[in-house]
Scaffold this active site. Sequence first.
Site, PDB file in Angstrom:
ATOM      1  N   ASN A 199     -38.253  -9.004 -39.013  1.00  0.00           N
ATOM      2  CA  ASN A 199     -38.516  -9.748 -37.787  1.00  0.00           C
ATOM      3  C   ASN A 199     -37.720  -9.258 -36.578  1.00  0.00           C
ATOM      4  OD1 ASN A 199     -39.317 -12.291 -36.245  1.00  0.00           O
ATOM      5  ND2 ASN A 199     -37.098 -12.590 -36.408  1.00  0.00           N
ATOM      6  N   TYR A 237     -43.897  -2.536 -25.153  1.00  0.00           N
ATOM      7  CA  TYR A 237     -43.891  -3.585 -26.170  1.00  0.00           C
ATOM      8  C   TYR A 237     -45.248  -3.632 -26.870  1.00  0.00           C
ATOM      9  CZ  TYR A 237     -43.391  -8.277 -28.192  1.00  0.00           C
ATOM     10  OH  TYR A 237     -43.331  -9.340 -29.049  1.00  0.00           O
ATOM     11  N   LYS A 245     -45.856  -2.938 -30.893  1.00  0.00           N
ATOM     12  CA  LYS A 245     -46.404  -3.945 -31.800  1.00  0.00           C
ATOM     13  C   LYS A 245     -47.743  -3.510 -32.387  1.00  0.00           C
ATOM     14  CE  LYS A 245     -42.982  -6.810 -31.648  1.00  0.00           C
ATOM     15  NZ  LYS A 245     -42.143  -7.049 -32.839  1.00  0.00           N
ATOM     16  N   ILE A 254     -43.798 -17.961 -27.996  1.00  0.00           N
ATOM     17  CA  ILE A 254     -43.091 -18.918 -28.849  1.00  0.00           C
ATOM     18  C   ILE A 254     -41.801 -19.323 -28.145  1.00  0.00           C
ATOM     19  CG2 ILE A 254     -42.044 -19.293 -31.127  1.00  0.00           C
ATOM     20  CD1 ILE A 254     -45.068 -18.801 -31.266  1.00  0.00           C
ATOM     21  N   THR A 288     -38.552 -19.345 -27.756  1.00  0.00           N
ATOM     22  CA  THR A 288     -37.359 -18.645 -28.223  1.00  0.00           C
ATOM     23  C   THR A 288     -36.564 -18.129 -27.026  1.00  0.00           C
ATOM     24  OG1 THR A 288     -38.483 -16.495 -28.300  1.00  0.00           O
ATOM     25  CG2 THR A 288     -38.575 -17.853 -30.305  1.00  0.00           C
TER      26      THR A 288
END
Length: 251
Positions: free
Chosen positions: A89, A155, A159, A188, A190
Site C-alpha cells: 500500500n 501519478y 498507478k 479517500i 487521508t
Amino acid sequence: MILQDKVALVTGGTSGIGRATAIAYAQQQAKVVVVGRRMNEGEETVRSIKEAGGEAIFVQSDVTKEADVEAMVDKAVSVFGRLDIAFNNAGTVGENPSLIEQTEAEYDRTINVNVKGIWLSMKYEIAQMLKQGSGAIVNTASANGVVAFPTFPLYTASKSAVIGLTKAAALQYAKAGIRINVVAPAAIETDMFEAATGGQDEVRAYITGLHPIGRIGTPLEVANAVLFLSSDLASFVTGETLMVDGGLVAQ
C-alpha cells in the site's frame, strides 16, 4: 474470523488506508506486520492493535530499497513463521501538476515508490509464498490508474503500471496457489488526500462532486475491500482490479 491465524504484512501501514487495513486484519485475528518509514506512526498502529487484543510488530522499511524489502519479509517470517497475506500500500501522489515543469527527480520518486516499491515487495513476498504453496497479495492502485486526470500525469502513469504489473504477476503465479489483485480507491479521507487538495475547500468540493455517491470514501471502506481480496471469500479472484470509488469510474 476470516483471517484467523494468518500472517499479514502491510506496507504504508503508518496512517490512512494502511493503518485502517492493519487494524482490520487484526480484528479478523491475523497477526500483523506493520511496515513503514515513520517509526512513531508505525508504533502507534501497533499500539492500537495490541490495545484491542491483537498481535503485531512494526518494521521500519523503505520499499524503494531492495535490502529493506528483503529484511521486512525475513522479519515477518522470523517472528511469525510464515507470510500468508501482503497488502502493498505504500505510495505517493507527487507534487507538481504540470507535466512540462516536473523534474526528473520527481519522476524517479513517484515511479520508485509507486511501482518499484510494489515490484520489490512482490518479489520477496512471492518467493516466501512459493515455499508455502499459497498466499494472497493485494496492491494499491487508484481510480487514477483506470481513468486519467490532467493534474496527475506521473501519478496516473504509476498507478496504471501497478495494475499491469499485478495482472502479469497474477497470471504467472496463479497455478502456484498465489492470488494477486488490485484495490483501486478514488478520493479517500487521508492525509495524502488533504495534501493533494492543498487544504482548499473549493478543491475538496470539486473532487467530492466527481463521485456519484456524493462523498469522499473512508479508509475503512477500502480496508473492507482489501479484507475480501485477502481472504478465502475471494478464492476464485485473481488478476482483478476492485474499484472502491463511489461510482467515479462507472460514469
